[in-house]
Design an enzyme around this catalytic site. Sequence first.
Site, short mmCIF file in Angstrom:
data_model
loop_
_atom_site.label_atom_id
_atom_site.label_comp_id
_atom_site.label_asym_id
_atom_site.label_seq_id
_atom_site.Cartn_x
_atom_site.Cartn_y
_atom_site.Cartn_z
N ARG A 154 -8.63 -26.71 77.49
CA ARG A 154 -8.50 -25.26 77.63
C ARG A 154 -9.88 -24.66 77.80
NH1 ARG A 154 -10.55 -22.89 73.06
NH2 ARG A 154 -10.06 -23.76 71.00
N ASN B 85 -19.97 -23.36 73.91
CA ASN B 85 -20.05 -22.16 73.09
C ASN B 85 -21.33 -21.39 73.40
OD1 ASN B 85 -18.24 -20.98 71.13
ND2 ASN B 85 -18.09 -23.01 70.20
N ASP C 74 -22.06 -21.54 67.06
CA ASP C 74 -20.79 -21.09 67.64
C ASP C 74 -21.07 -19.94 68.59
OD1 ASP C 74 -18.02 -20.64 68.08
OD2 ASP C 74 -17.56 -21.35 66.06
#
Length: 292
Positions: free
Chosen positions: A100, A151, A203
Site C-alpha cells: 500500500r 516515511n 516516522d
Amino acid sequence: MERVSGVSCTVGESPTWNAAEGAWYWVDIPARRVWRMDGASGAARSWDNAEMVACVSAKAGGGLIAGMETGIFSLELGAEPAARAIKLATPVSGLGEGMRFNDGRCDRQGRFWSGTMFMDMGAARPVGQLFRYDAARGISAPFVSELITQNGTAFSPDGRTMYLSDSHPTRRMVWAFDYDIDDGVPGNRRVFADMTSYAGRPDGAAVDADGCYWICGNDGGCVLRFTPDGKLDRRIDVPMLKPSMCAFGGKDLETLLVTSIVSGKPEDAEWGGAVVMLRPGVKGVAETLFGA
C-alpha cells in the site's frame, strides 16, 4: 499540551492544516477513516472509505488527494458518512499483493509525493518506492527504490531540499536530496540524520519556518528537531509512546498537531492513539494545496 477530545486512532497519521478551510485533517489507517477538525470550534467528524487511507493533502478547490491501498485517489468529503473516492493513478508496475501507499505530502509547487511499503513490517521487505503525481504528467516512475517503510517526506521552506526517511527498525535513517523545483526531481541523495543515534524510529515529519526538520520519534515518545545541517537541537517529549507524524497549523502556524499509534503496552494505554496539540514556540510553513 492539549489532547483532541473524543478522538482515538489505531494508527493515526498524516495530519495536515488546510488554511483555506481553517481545519485540520488526518487519517486512521486500519480504520479506513479520514478525520477533520475545525480549527476554531474544535468540532471533529470523520468519513469512512472502502480501503485504507495512508496519507492526505488538501486539494485546491476542496477535497483531498490521498495515497491508499491500490493507488492515488481524489477524495470528496460531503454530508454522507463515507467519502467519494476517485482513483487517479496506480504505479505502472502495480503495487503487488500486501502493498500500500504510506507517507506523503505535496511539494511547495503543489505536486503530490507518496511512497509504498509492504504492510507486514516484520517481513522487512525492501520493495517500497517513492513516486510523484501531478495532474499534467500523471504518476512518475519511482525516484527512490528499495525502501522498507517509507516515511518522513518533507520539503524545506524554499522547496529546494526534499527529506525522506525509512522508519523500519533495521534502517532508522533520514536522507536529504537537492530538489529541482521546476521539474520536480530529487537528486544528490545523502544522509541527513542517522536515527540509530537518537530516541525512536523516524516516522512522519514537518518543517518549520527556520528550515528545521521535525521528526516523530516512534517508539521513543518524542518529537525531535534537526537544524538544516542535520544537528539535533531540540527534543519535546509527548505522552504517547508511538508518535507518528506532526504538522504545523492554526491561524498563526504556531500549533504543532501530533498523531500517534496504539502500542498495546500497558504504560501506553491512556495515550496510545491520541491526537495532541502543542505550542513549541516556532512558526511552521503553510502547506501548498495540490494543484494550486
